[in-house]
Design an enzyme around this catalytic site. Sequence first.
Site, PDB file in Angstrom:
ATOM      1  N   HIS A 126      14.122  20.611 -76.936  1.00 10.28           N
ATOM      2  CA  HIS A 126      14.211  22.074 -76.805  1.00 10.28           C
ATOM      3  C   HIS A 126      13.967  22.790 -78.139  1.00 10.28           C
ATOM      4  O   HIS A 126      13.804  24.013 -78.156  1.00 10.28           O
ATOM      5  CB  HIS A 126      15.589  22.485 -76.276  1.00 10.28           C
ATOM      6  CG  HIS A 126      15.856  22.053 -74.875  1.00 10.28           C
ATOM      7  ND1 HIS A 126      15.029  22.374 -73.822  1.00 10.28           N
ATOM      8  CD2 HIS A 126      16.856  21.284 -74.341  1.00 10.28           C
ATOM      9  CE1 HIS A 126      15.511  21.847 -72.701  1.00 10.28           C
ATOM     10  NE2 HIS A 126      16.611  21.168 -72.994  1.00 10.28           N
ATOM     11  N   ASP A 163      12.893  14.140 -68.963  1.00 12.67           N
ATOM     12  CA  ASP A 163      14.211  14.783 -68.983  1.00 12.67           C
ATOM     13  C   ASP A 163      14.248  15.824 -67.851  1.00 12.67           C
ATOM     14  O   ASP A 163      13.230  16.402 -67.489  1.00 12.67           O
ATOM     15  CB  ASP A 163      14.412  15.474 -70.335  1.00 12.67           C
ATOM     16  CG  ASP A 163      15.824  15.983 -70.539  1.00 12.67           C
ATOM     17  OD1 ASP A 163      16.613  15.273 -71.197  1.00 12.67           O
ATOM     18  OD2 ASP A 163      16.141  17.081 -70.042  1.00 12.67           O
ATOM     19  N   HIS A 165      15.380  18.703 -67.893  1.00  8.91           N
ATOM     20  CA  HIS A 165      15.091  20.046 -68.399  1.00  8.91           C
ATOM     21  C   HIS A 165      13.683  20.080 -68.996  1.00  8.91           C
ATOM     22  O   HIS A 165      13.247  19.104 -69.615  1.00  8.91           O
ATOM     23  CB  HIS A 165      16.099  20.432 -69.489  1.00  8.91           C
ATOM     24  CG  HIS A 165      17.516  20.364 -69.044  1.00  8.91           C
ATOM     25  ND1 HIS A 165      18.315  19.260 -69.285  1.00  8.91           N
ATOM     26  CD2 HIS A 165      18.275  21.244 -68.352  1.00  8.91           C
ATOM     27  CE1 HIS A 165      19.522  19.479 -68.764  1.00  8.91           C
ATOM     28  NE2 HIS A 165      19.518  20.665 -68.198  1.00  8.91           N
ATOM     29  N   ASP A 244      19.109  12.777 -67.592  1.00  8.00           N
ATOM     30  CA  ASP A 244      20.022  13.720 -66.945  1.00  8.00           C
ATOM     31  C   ASP A 244      19.567  14.147 -65.552  1.00  8.00           C
ATOM     32  O   ASP A 244      20.225  14.962 -64.911  1.00  8.00           O
ATOM     33  CB  ASP A 244      20.278  14.938 -67.849  1.00  8.00           C
ATOM     34  CG  ASP A 244      19.042  15.413 -68.582  1.00  8.00           C
ATOM     35  OD1 ASP A 244      17.944  14.898 -68.324  1.00  8.00           O
ATOM     36  OD2 ASP A 244      19.175  16.307 -69.440  1.00  8.00           O
TER      37      ASP A 244
HETATM   38 ZN   LIG Z   1      18.017  17.537 -70.480  1.00  6.33          ZN
END
Ligand SMILES: [Zn+2]
Length: 306
Positions: A126, A163, A165, A244
């Site tokens: 991120h 991931d 996200h 995740d």
């Molecule tokens: Zn994540």
Amino acid sequence: MHTAFITHPACREHHAGPWHPEAPGRLAAIEDHLIATGLDPLLRHFEAPEVTREQLLRVHDADYLDALDARSPEHGLIHVDPDTAMNPHTLAAARRAAGAVVQAADLVLAGTVQNAFCCVRPPGHHAERHRAMGFCFYNNVAVGVAHALASGRVERVAIVDFDVHHGNGTEEIFHHHPRVLLCSSFQHPFYPYTDLNFRAPNVIHAPIAAGLGSEAFCAAIEDQWLPALDSFAPQMIFISAGFDGHRDDELAQLCLTEDDYAWVTQVVCDVAAHHAHGRVVSVLEGGYDLLALARSVRAHLEVLLT
Ligand SMILES: [Zn+2]
């Protein structure tokens, strides 16, 4: 002994508060599980060096690095966003996390190992060129990719990010980069709420709706990633390996299992075998249910070891 396992004790010193899911116990859970299941002695262990400022400057702005240094607390916690906090040890951990990926790239490019897994935190995908967010400070995988390209030993590098996200930071750093292909799968709509209308020719999105599992994940990889990877023909592949999306992970709502992570790892290794002399560097991102994380990393490593 063809898979490197790179970590550093400093990566366990960073924490962002007592209830924060991105906690030091994540690394302990992984390492304990690898020992308990007999996988640990099959790996070639390395202690991560610190990344250099020059290596960070390939993907981050100088004033951003200076601002992080200036905000690093002498005690207690400093929040850089509501989810992302620094303690006095955070930047030392982050320097080892990014340094691990640099070392992994060097080991794989030198042929010392076939592939490498960087068992590090804080995570990175991120982190943008000029912004820390989402538990991330330095974009570890981007630092490694930029290092591989700067080495002059590879012309084209792919990043695959599974991931749960979206890796907004990696995309912000490399969108429109002619020598980098970025393929990502992620729950959508979901944090970090990326605008999917923003497109770049080297960026492949595979959004997956909440509640879906293996079938949707496999279809997204096969339909969205594989044609792009085959036509790009990467000479090295980096993985932003976040676990995740596991069904036991409470931070998100995909229903993946460790078998799905083994499957996608095999898919990536097959592409690497075909185009990239098998060169793969994998970097831990998310994964917050400790048992699911440990089992998923084991499944991932079992494929890397074959
Ligand atoms: Zn994540």
